[in-house]
Scaffold this motif. Structure first.
Motif, PDB file in Angstrom:
ATOM      1  N   LYS A  99       0.826  -1.213   0.000  1.00 11.34           N
ATOM      2  CA  LYS A  99       0.000   0.000   0.000  1.00 11.34           C
ATOM      3  C   LYS A  99       0.858   1.261   0.000  1.00 11.34           C
ATOM      4  O   LYS A  99       2.021   1.243   0.411  1.00 11.34           O
ATOM      5  N   ASP A 100       0.253   2.355  -0.422  1.00  9.22           N
ATOM      6  CA  ASP A 100       0.912   3.662  -0.379  1.00  9.22           C
ATOM      7  C   ASP A 100       1.313   3.995   1.054  1.00  9.22           C
ATOM      8  O   ASP A 100       0.629   3.616   2.012  1.00  9.22           O
ATOM      9  N   ASP A 101       2.406   4.720   1.203  1.00  6.20           N
ATOM     10  CA  ASP A 101       2.818   5.290   2.495  1.00  6.20           C
ATOM     11  C   ASP A 101       2.873   4.243   3.610  1.00  6.20           C
ATOM     12  O   ASP A 101       2.396   4.465   4.720  1.00  6.20           O
ATOM     13  N   ASP A 120       9.917   3.516 -13.186  1.00 11.61           N
ATOM     14  CA  ASP A 120       8.863   2.817 -12.449  1.00 11.61           C
ATOM     15  C   ASP A 120       9.355   2.393 -11.072  1.00 11.61           C
ATOM     16  O   ASP A 120       8.618   2.458 -10.087  1.00 11.61           O
ATOM     17  N   LYS A 123       9.384   5.416  -8.835  1.00 14.50           N
ATOM     18  CA  LYS A 123       8.005   5.782  -8.514  1.00 14.50           C
ATOM     19  C   LYS A 123       7.428   4.860  -7.444  1.00 14.50           C
ATOM     20  O   LYS A 123       6.769   5.316  -6.488  1.00 14.50           O
ATOM     21  N   GLU A 124       7.680   3.547  -7.563  1.00 14.86           N
ATOM     22  CA  GLU A 124       7.152   2.586  -6.600  1.00 14.86           C
ATOM     23  C   GLU A 124       7.816   2.732  -5.231  1.00 14.86           C
ATOM     24  O   GLU A 124       7.146   2.662  -4.193  1.00 14.86           O
ATOM     25  N   ARG A 127       6.319   5.754  -3.689  1.00 12.86           N
ATOM     26  CA  ARG A 127       4.897   5.533  -3.358  1.00 12.86           C
ATOM     27  C   ARG A 127       4.717   4.812  -2.033  1.00 12.86           C
ATOM     28  O   ARG A 127       3.849   5.167  -1.229  1.00 12.86           O
ATOM     29  N   VAL A 128       5.529   3.789  -1.769  1.00 11.45           N
ATOM     30  CA  VAL A 128       5.318   2.985  -0.562  1.00 11.45           C
ATOM     31  C   VAL A 128       6.008   3.569   0.674  1.00 11.45           C
ATOM     32  O   VAL A 128       5.830   3.062   1.780  1.00 11.45           O
ATOM     33  N   ALA A 185       9.556  11.112  -9.770  1.00 11.16           N
ATOM     34  CA  ALA A 185       8.661  10.439  -8.813  1.00 11.16           C
ATOM     35  C   ALA A 185       8.133  11.405  -7.749  1.00 11.16           C
ATOM     36  O   ALA A 185       7.435  10.974  -6.827  1.00 11.16           O
ATOM     37  N   LYS A 270      11.487  11.717   1.692  1.00 15.12           N
ATOM     38  CA  LYS A 270      10.215  11.967   0.997  1.00 15.12           C
ATOM     39  C   LYS A 270       9.529  13.208   1.581  1.00 15.12           C
ATOM     40  O   LYS A 270       9.457  13.317   2.809  1.00 15.12           O
TER      41      LYS A 270
END
Length: 270
Positions: A99-101, A120, A123-124, A127-128, A185, A270
């Motif tokens: 899942k995100d975050d 990618d 980005k992944e 994202r996590v 990203a 982040k």
């Protein structure tokens, strides 16, 4: 089969990673992991950094594309009696189960750099990672004179050209590419740091035996020897790598190996 999965399931990377444990622990000790953190170790292999992370963090999830390495990591976790660490299969380009975050820290040491589609991957990873969380990558550097970069350079000279559209994993070792990927990203440039660091291999046997492990168990070197044998150049490849391994050995003893390799350490907030 996914070519990247096939590459890393081809050999048995545990035959090399067991001689990376000491440096893995020393590296993890510099990450600033605390006991309230949930950590993702991406491209984790059999746990060179994931298992020492689990001894500091709240939880650690190791994700790797190679099923044999995931199984080896879970076996190590069981042997060490760790209840806060587990390994599962996954692709760094599409972490669909996550899942995100979700994670306070995402770590990938010589792992995610080998996945295709680097934008990618970035980005992944972002994202996590939780807002305010940290990302740490270790990536081999193209053209670097030390062992791993030179082993990969020599090996690639004996293998067929990569398919059209292939992006070299070694570009993760160039700061400008790292910044471009993480900026795309959504990370600000000032939140991305790249510095050179060192990682040491300490196998208790000769450089020749260490090279034999690469030839027998390390996917990229295995592929290079298979291609070289078809072209009648296996002896030439063997000699090039023997010269490299012997010249890099700083143990002072031909029956033991102490080789330090330089990598790019990437830290992202982040």
């Amino acid at each position: 089969m996914n070519p990247n999965k096939a590459l890393w399931e081809k050999g048995d990377f545990t035959q090399l990673s067991r001689h990376m444990r000491q440096s893995g622990v020393a590296l993890v000790d510099t990450f600033g992991i605390t006991q309230n953190m949930n950590v993702l170790d991406l491209g984790c292999g059999d746990g060179t950094t994931a298992i020492p992370e689990a001894k500091l963090a709240h939880t650690v999830l190791g994700v790797d594309i190679a099923s044999n390495l995931v199984a080896a990591g879970n076996k190590r976790v069981a042997e060490e009696g760790l209840t806060n660490c587990s390994f599962q299969e996954g692709d760094a380009t599409a972490l669909t189960d996550l899942k995100d975050d979700s994670f306070d820290m995402v770590v990938s040491i010589f792992g995610a750099m080998f996945a295709p589609k680097p934008f990618d991957v970035a980005k992944e990873i972002v994202r996590v990672t939780k807002p305010g969380g940290k990302i740490v990558m270790g990536n081999w550097i193209p053209g670097d004179p030390t062992l791993v970069a030179q082993t990969l350079r020599i090996s690639s000279a004996y293998t067929p050209p990569p398919p059209e559209g292939f992006v070299s994993p070694m570009l993760w070792g160039i700061p400008e590419h790292v910044v471009e990927r993480f900026e795309q990203a959504g990370i600000k440039k000032e939140n991305i740091s790249c510095v050179k660091d060192n990682f040491t291999f300490n196998p208790p046997f000769s450089p020749a035996e260490f090279l034999a492990r690469f030839r027998t168990f390390y996917g990229p070197t295995m592929n290079a020897f298979e291609a070289a044998e078809k072209n009648g150049k296996a002896a030439q490849l063997q000699q090039e790598l023997e010269d490299l391994f012997n010249s890099q050995n700083k143990s002072g003893d031909s029956n033991s190996t102490h080789i330090t390799a330089t990598f790019l350490r990437v830290t992202v907030t982040k």
